[in-house]
Design a protein around this motif. Structure first.
Motif, short mmCIF file in Angstrom:
data_model
loop_
_atom_site.label_atom_id
_atom_site.label_comp_id
_atom_site.label_asym_id
_atom_site.label_seq_id
_atom_site.Cartn_x
_atom_site.Cartn_y
_atom_site.Cartn_z
N GLU A 45 -9.39 -4.11 -51.08
CA GLU A 45 -9.76 -5.84 -51.37
C GLU A 45 -8.61 -6.87 -50.45
OE1 GLU A 45 -11.82 -6.04 -55.15
OE2 GLU A 45 -9.34 -5.18 -55.84
N ASN A 46 -7.66 -5.78 -49.60
CA ASN A 46 -6.91 -6.32 -49.06
C ASN A 46 -7.57 -7.66 -47.78
OD1 ASN A 46 -4.46 -6.40 -49.38
ND2 ASN A 46 -3.82 -5.23 -48.08
N TYR A 47 -8.43 -7.43 -47.87
CA TYR A 47 -9.22 -8.03 -46.45
C TYR A 47 -9.60 -9.34 -47.37
CZ TYR A 47 -8.40 -3.62 -43.42
OH TYR A 47 -8.06 -2.91 -43.05
N ALA A 48 -9.73 -9.49 -48.48
CA ALA A 48 -10.85 -11.12 -48.76
C ALA A 48 -9.69 -12.05 -48.38
CB ALA A 48 -10.37 -10.80 -50.65
N PRO A 49 -11.04 -13.12 -48.18
CA PRO A 49 -10.15 -14.38 -47.31
C PRO A 49 -9.50 -15.38 -47.92
CG PRO A 49 -12.75 -14.08 -47.08
CD PRO A 49 -12.15 -12.57 -47.73
N GLY A 50 -8.84 -15.72 -47.68
CA GLY A 50 -8.16 -16.55 -49.09
C GLY A 50 -7.00 -16.11 -50.01
N ALA A 59 -0.70 -5.50 -41.07
CA ALA A 59 -2.38 -5.26 -40.79
C ALA A 59 -3.10 -4.96 -42.10
CB ALA A 59 -2.93 -3.60 -40.43
N PRO A 60 -3.97 -5.99 -42.88
CA PRO A 60 -5.49 -6.43 -41.66
C PRO A 60 -3.82 -7.82 -41.08
CG PRO A 60 -5.66 -6.98 -44.45
CD PRO A 60 -4.39 -5.54 -44.12
N TYR A 61 -5.33 -8.36 -40.57
CA TYR A 61 -4.39 -10.00 -40.64
C TYR A 61 -3.70 -10.83 -41.12
CZ TYR A 61 -4.75 -14.23 -37.06
OH TYR A 61 -3.49 -15.08 -36.86
N PRO A 62 -2.45 -10.65 -41.46
CA PRO A 62 -1.78 -11.15 -42.29
C PRO A 62 -2.60 -12.78 -43.21
CG PRO A 62 -0.60 -11.55 -40.71
CD PRO A 62 -1.37 -10.95 -40.27
N ARG A 63 -3.36 -13.45 -42.05
CA ARG A 63 -3.00 -15.15 -42.27
C ARG A 63 -4.77 -15.37 -42.96
NH1 ARG A 63 0.46 -14.38 -44.84
NH2 ARG A 63 2.46 -14.99 -44.14
N ARG A 64 -5.66 -15.26 -43.27
CA ARG A 64 -6.81 -15.00 -43.96
C ARG A 64 -7.37 -16.53 -44.92
NH1 ARG A 64 -10.20 -10.28 -42.23
NH2 ARG A 64 -8.86 -8.91 -41.90
N THR A 65 -6.37 -17.29 -44.34
CA THR A 65 -7.05 -18.71 -45.81
C THR A 65 -7.77 -19.52 -44.89
OG1 THR A 65 -4.51 -19.92 -44.72
CG2 THR A 65 -5.09 -17.90 -46.90
N THR A 66 -7.66 -19.67 -43.74
CA THR A 66 -8.48 -20.73 -42.97
C THR A 66 -9.26 -19.65 -42.28
OG1 THR A 66 -7.46 -20.36 -40.49
CG2 THR A 66 -6.31 -22.08 -42.22
N LEU A 67 -10.72 -20.65 -41.96
CA LEU A 67 -12.18 -20.05 -41.41
C LEU A 67 -11.27 -19.74 -39.59
CD1 LEU A 67 -14.76 -19.93 -40.28
CD2 LEU A 67 -15.25 -21.64 -39.73
N GLU A 68 -10.33 -19.59 -39.29
CA GLU A 68 -10.37 -19.00 -37.73
C GLU A 68 -9.22 -18.09 -37.60
OE1 GLU A 68 -6.34 -19.75 -34.18
OE2 GLU A 68 -7.00 -21.59 -35.66
N PRO A 80 -18.53 -7.49 -39.44
CA PRO A 80 -18.66 -8.65 -38.88
C PRO A 80 -18.20 -10.01 -40.27
CG PRO A 80 -20.71 -6.59 -39.40
CD PRO A 80 -18.93 -6.36 -40.03
N PRO A 81 -18.56 -11.17 -39.77
CA PRO A 81 -17.82 -12.10 -40.53
C PRO A 81 -19.28 -12.90 -41.40
CG PRO A 81 -18.10 -12.91 -38.45
CD PRO A 81 -18.78 -10.92 -38.61
N LEU A 82 -20.16 -12.65 -41.26
CA LEU A 82 -20.76 -13.66 -42.83
C LEU A 82 -20.12 -13.28 -44.29
CD1 LEU A 82 -22.85 -15.16 -42.85
CD2 LEU A 82 -24.25 -13.38 -43.39
N TRP A 83 -20.15 -12.19 -44.56
CA TRP A 83 -19.56 -12.22 -46.18
C TRP A 83 -18.21 -12.50 -46.20
CZ3 TRP A 83 -14.97 -10.31 -48.93
CH2 TRP A 83 -15.58 -10.08 -49.74
N PHE A 84 -17.32 -12.17 -44.95
CA PHE A 84 -15.73 -13.03 -44.87
C PHE A 84 -16.22 -14.59 -45.12
CE2 PHE A 84 -15.52 -8.90 -43.35
CZ PHE A 84 -14.46 -8.54 -44.42
N VAL A 85 -17.05 -15.00 -44.11
CA VAL A 85 -16.66 -16.58 -43.94
C VAL A 85 -17.29 -17.29 -45.70
CG1 VAL A 85 -17.99 -18.26 -42.61
CG2 VAL A 85 -16.53 -16.28 -41.00
#
Length: 197
Positions: A45-50, A59-68, A80-85
């Motif tokens: 769940e660490n990969y959850a956006p926001g 790791a994972p990429y630490p800032r998933r709070t924006t679309l970029e 693939p990005p769809l669920w995360f977006v």
């Protein structure tokens, strides 16, 4: 008509199967939604956006709070990005508590149980479709992944939707079935890396 003859008639059998399906869906929802905040934030769940990881997490990429940030993170880890977006506006609206993060998966898992009923019902009696739905409702791995903030329950729902739409299309469906099938299959491929299969 007596109760016994109603239960053995086709209409009585369908009614019984629909009642059974209703019970199955209640059980499926309860198994997937009950106490979603129980337990700890799991590693996948660490990969959850926001969810803003501490700065020392690389790791994972630490800032998933924006679309970029979500897109960069997905490029780095190969999903693939769809669920995360799609989850990004969800977490903006409902936050990153465990229940909020996990609820979309729980709802997708429950919806998959209903969709499996419709899929099986196209070729089988209603009681067989209800039995298939019950087996998925109680399936341990499906329940497990429907309770985590990951894309697997959504991928299962999209796979079931694509399969159901393809069956409708093969049964002489309309153009809108073909369009919906292509969209569901494409969404699946953009949700889970093995969705293309």
């Amino acid at each position: 008509m007596s109760a016994a003859s109603a239960a053995t008639s086709p209409a009585g059998g369908r009614r019984g199967a629909l009642v059974a399906l209703g019970v199955v869906l209640v059980v499926a929802a309860w198994l997937r939604i009950e106490a979603l905040d129980r337990g700890v934030f799991a590693h996948p769940e660490n990969y959850a956006p926001g969810f803003d990881d501490p700065s020392w997490v690389t790791a994972p990429y630490p800032r998933r709070t924006t679309l970029e940030g979500v897109l960069r993170g997905n490029l780095a880890d190969g999903h693939p990005p769809l669920w995360f977006v799609a989850m990004l506006p969800w977490v903006r609206a409902f936050g990153t508590g465990l229940t909020a993060l996990r609820l979309p998966s729980a709802l997708a898992g429950t919806a998959t149980v209903a969709l499996l009923f419709l899929f099986v019902r196209r070729r089988s009696p209603a009681w067989i479709a209800a039995l298939a739905a019950a087996l998925l409702a109680l399936h341990g791995a499906h329940v497990f992944w429907s309770r985590l903030a990951r894309m697997y329950a959504a991928a299962t729902l999209l796979g079931a939707a694509a399969s159901w739409l393809l069956l409708r299309l093969l049964d002489g469906g309309r153009r809108r079935d073909a369009v919906a099938y292509v969209l569901a299959a494409a969404a699946l491929a953009w949700t889970q890396i093995y969705g293309f299969a």
